[in-house]
Enzyme design. Structure first.
Site, short mmCIF file in Angstrom:
data_model
loop_
_atom_site.label_atom_id
_atom_site.label_comp_id
_atom_site.label_asym_id
_atom_site.label_seq_id
_atom_site.Cartn_x
_atom_site.Cartn_y
_atom_site.Cartn_z
CE LYS B 79 -4.09 1.85 2.37
NZ LYS B 79 -5.14 1.54 3.59
CB SER B 154 -8.35 3.79 2.61
OG SER B 154 -7.66 2.88 3.67
CB SER B 178 -8.91 0.77 5.44
OG SER B 178 -9.63 2.02 5.58
#
Lengths: 132, 478
Positions: B79, B154, B178
């Protein structure tokens, strides 16, 4: 809520307040008390943006004020929670841990990498506009 | 030999590379090929790392020398808010568009030590704020199961990367769901560890009392392997724990874990009926496997979203103050030193980020601090106590992961409350700090597309083991 109703409610408020022997408030403050205010005003939002050091355009401000309304109404639900008087918030079993206050040096390479990221570097310094 | 990426697991890949069925380079090349085919449409990756092959070559040397470990040569998506030294880490924001990480996050250090391969940095909602990856400054990530729908957020990029076979596994971050929600939307497994189990050093902070880094994989086993590799006390993160922090699990005393369900919270008509049906079917299959299902009450659970949307923005407003254009990141000139901040942050930060900073500033400001922030903290304790009490009679708590399958792109982006309500089942694990796992439990057929649905299990602090056992049994891995 129309003006007529506001006045009615306003004068009713005054009647009750006189019964309680509270000094008769001004007409203006009655309207303020009885009119349903948005949860945040544009001025309050501007103050927040100022505190957060973020410039906002006029359109930004208008739309944020609207959105804040719905979010603040939503989080206001918390008022209904039955919180005991002596409640002390805590975050799980985690508590503060400290380390020795000692300076640790880093490698020259690491130092370069950090300084390299500065938008405005002057030699071994990060340059900023004067404050005073 | 052609590698079947669809069914590959870490264990299988490790043994295959050990035997010499394929090399780490071939494995990385296979994933890079998938990325080349699919990423333009899916937008899971913001950048594919040019040196992925070099890392794979080094991994092959480890296999030759007999020093390879489980994660050697295993291709990861990482990420965009996790720092890898020398690489851009932008948190999908314009304010860090050209920021190069000066150091490795602890989780990255640990994976590097094993010789894992980083394929690239994955897309996310800007600064991890969002539930759909539509708040990225670099375009949204599409759901590989239906490209007209979101991948979740997210950590949408990390989830989509695995689901599209563009990575074997990936790392994400979870502050209010997330990792788990995109895992649910993309039909894969996602774990949010116990708060403190994994070091947050080198991961851009969003809500410091809520954030945890965690793995995505196609199997629970893969998530378990990664969790064991990245967990541990870290001198750089004072909130990290070790196995002695939470006392030995107080087993309820049954042969199999007892699963508690807070039915009182699942009756709303905001929950998709297909989600509820699959949820009930999942519970039925646990029962068949010998798990007792019990009703539990979590009296204050309806306050979890308001608590979250007070505490999280408060912490966000504090954590985001470092992005001022002075020491790193975007700098935009203003009239004077202070005005530089106003201009820089106005230009570099996206709408949702600014919204949450302002909200946080509001709840922390004088006159409101008591009514909002302090109150939310007190209710946070009450919710945690509810869960601890429930864990006196159950070992796991089950809910759906999300109230619906993946929604259409653009459907919720203009209605903050609608977006926030998606977090309804996931925020509790962040509020309480307990570990939670999302596992795929079925599909919903919509417009002749098959949309995955996830089941969420929450366990006691430190009890990831029970999550893994139940998850593996449910998915037929054991």
């Amino acid at each position: 809520m129309s003006i007529g109703v506001k006045v009615f409610v306003g004068t009713t408020c005054v009647k009750h307040m006189s019964k309680l022997r509270i000094r008769k408030p001004s007409l203006e403050s009655i309207f303020v008390a009885c009119y349903t205010l948005p949860m945040i005003t544009k001025l309050e939002l501007e103050n927040l943006a100022n505190l957060a050091r973020i410039k906002l355009t006029d359109e930004d401000k208008d739309s944020f004020v609207k959105e804040f309304d719905s979010v603040l109404t939503y989080i206001d639900q918390l008022k209904k929670a039955d919180v005991p008087m002596d409640a002390e918030g805590r975050v799980g079993a985690v508590r503060n841990i400290t380390r020795l206050d000692e300076v640790k040096s880093i490698s020259l390479d690491d130092r370069e990498r950090l300084l390299d990221e500065a938008p405005h570097r002057v030699g071994d310094f990060i340059a900023v506009k004067k404050i005073l | 030999m052609p590698i079947n990426l669809k069914t590959l697991t870490i264990q299988f890949a490790h043994e295959a590379m050990k035997r010499g069925d394929f090399t780490a380079v071939q494995l990385t090349e296979a994933y890079l090929g998938e990325i080349a085919n699919k990423n333009k449409e899916i937008n899971a990756y913001l950048e594919v790392f040019a040196d992925a092959i070099d890392t794979a070559k080094a991994a092959d040397l480890k296999f030759k020398a007999g020093t390879a470990t489980m994660l050697t040569g295993i291709p990861f998506g990482i990420k965009d808010n996790i720092l890898i030294q020398g690489k851009v880490a932008s948190a999908a924001s314009k304010i860090l568009e050209k920021y190069h990480a000066p150091y490795d996050a602890t989780v990255i250090e640990k994976l590097k030590a094993e010789g894992a391969v980083f394929l690239g940095r994955t897309n996310m909602d800007e600064f991890a704020m969002g539930g759909s990856t539509e708040n990225s400054a670099y375009g949204s990530t599409k759901n590989p199961h239906d490209v007209s729908r979101v991948a979740g957020g997210s950590s949408g990029g990390s989830a989509a990367a695995v689901a599209m076979n563009g990575a074997l596994v990936s790392l994400g971050s979870d502050t209010g769901g997330s990792i788990r929600q995109p895992a649910s939307f993309c039909g894969i497994v996602g774990l949010k560890p116990t708060y403190g189990a994994v070091s947050r050093y080198g991961v851009m902070a969003m809500g410091s009392s809520l954030d945890q880094i965690g793995p995505f994989g196609k199997t629970v086993g893969d998530c378990e392997i990664i969790f064991n590799a990245i967990k541990g006390k870290d001198v750089h993160d004072g909130t990290t724990i070790d196995s002695s922090t939470y006392p030995i699990i107080n087993q309820v005393g049954k042969k199999k874990p007892v699963i508690g369900v807070p039915w009182h919270f699942l009756g709303g008509d905001g929950i998709d009926p297909v989600v509820m049906n699959l949820f009930k079917a999942a519970l039925a299959s646990f029962e068949k496997a010998g798990y007792e299902i019990k009703e539990i009450k979590l009296p204050n659970i309806s306050y979890s979203l308001p608590v979250y949307y007070i505490l999280m923005p408060a912490e966000v407003s504090s954590n985001m103050s470092r992005y001022d254009g002075v020491k790193f990141g975007l700098h935009v000139d203003g009239k004077n030193g202070i005005d530089d901040y106003f201009e820089t942050r106005h230009s570099g930060l996206g709408r949702e980020v600014i919204r949450r900073i302002l909200l946080g500033t509001y709840v922390l400001s004088s006159g409101y601090y008591d009514a909002y922030y302090n109150r939310a903290n007190a209710v946070r304790k009450m919710i945690t106590d509810d869960f601890l009490k429930a864990f006196g009679s159950v070992d796991l708590i089950a809910t759906p992961t999300a109230p619906s399958p993946a929604f259409k792109i653009g459907e919720k982006v203009s209605d903050p409350i609608a977006m926030y309500l998606e977090d309804i089942f996931t925020v509790t694990a962040n509020i309480t700090g307990m570990p939670a796992l999302s596992i795929p439990c079925g599909i919903s057929k919509v417009d002749d597309k098959e949309l995955p649905i996830g089941l969420q299990l929450t366990a006691r602090h430190g009890d990831e083991k029970t999550l893994f056992t139940a998850g593996k049994e449910f998915l037929g891995e054991i």
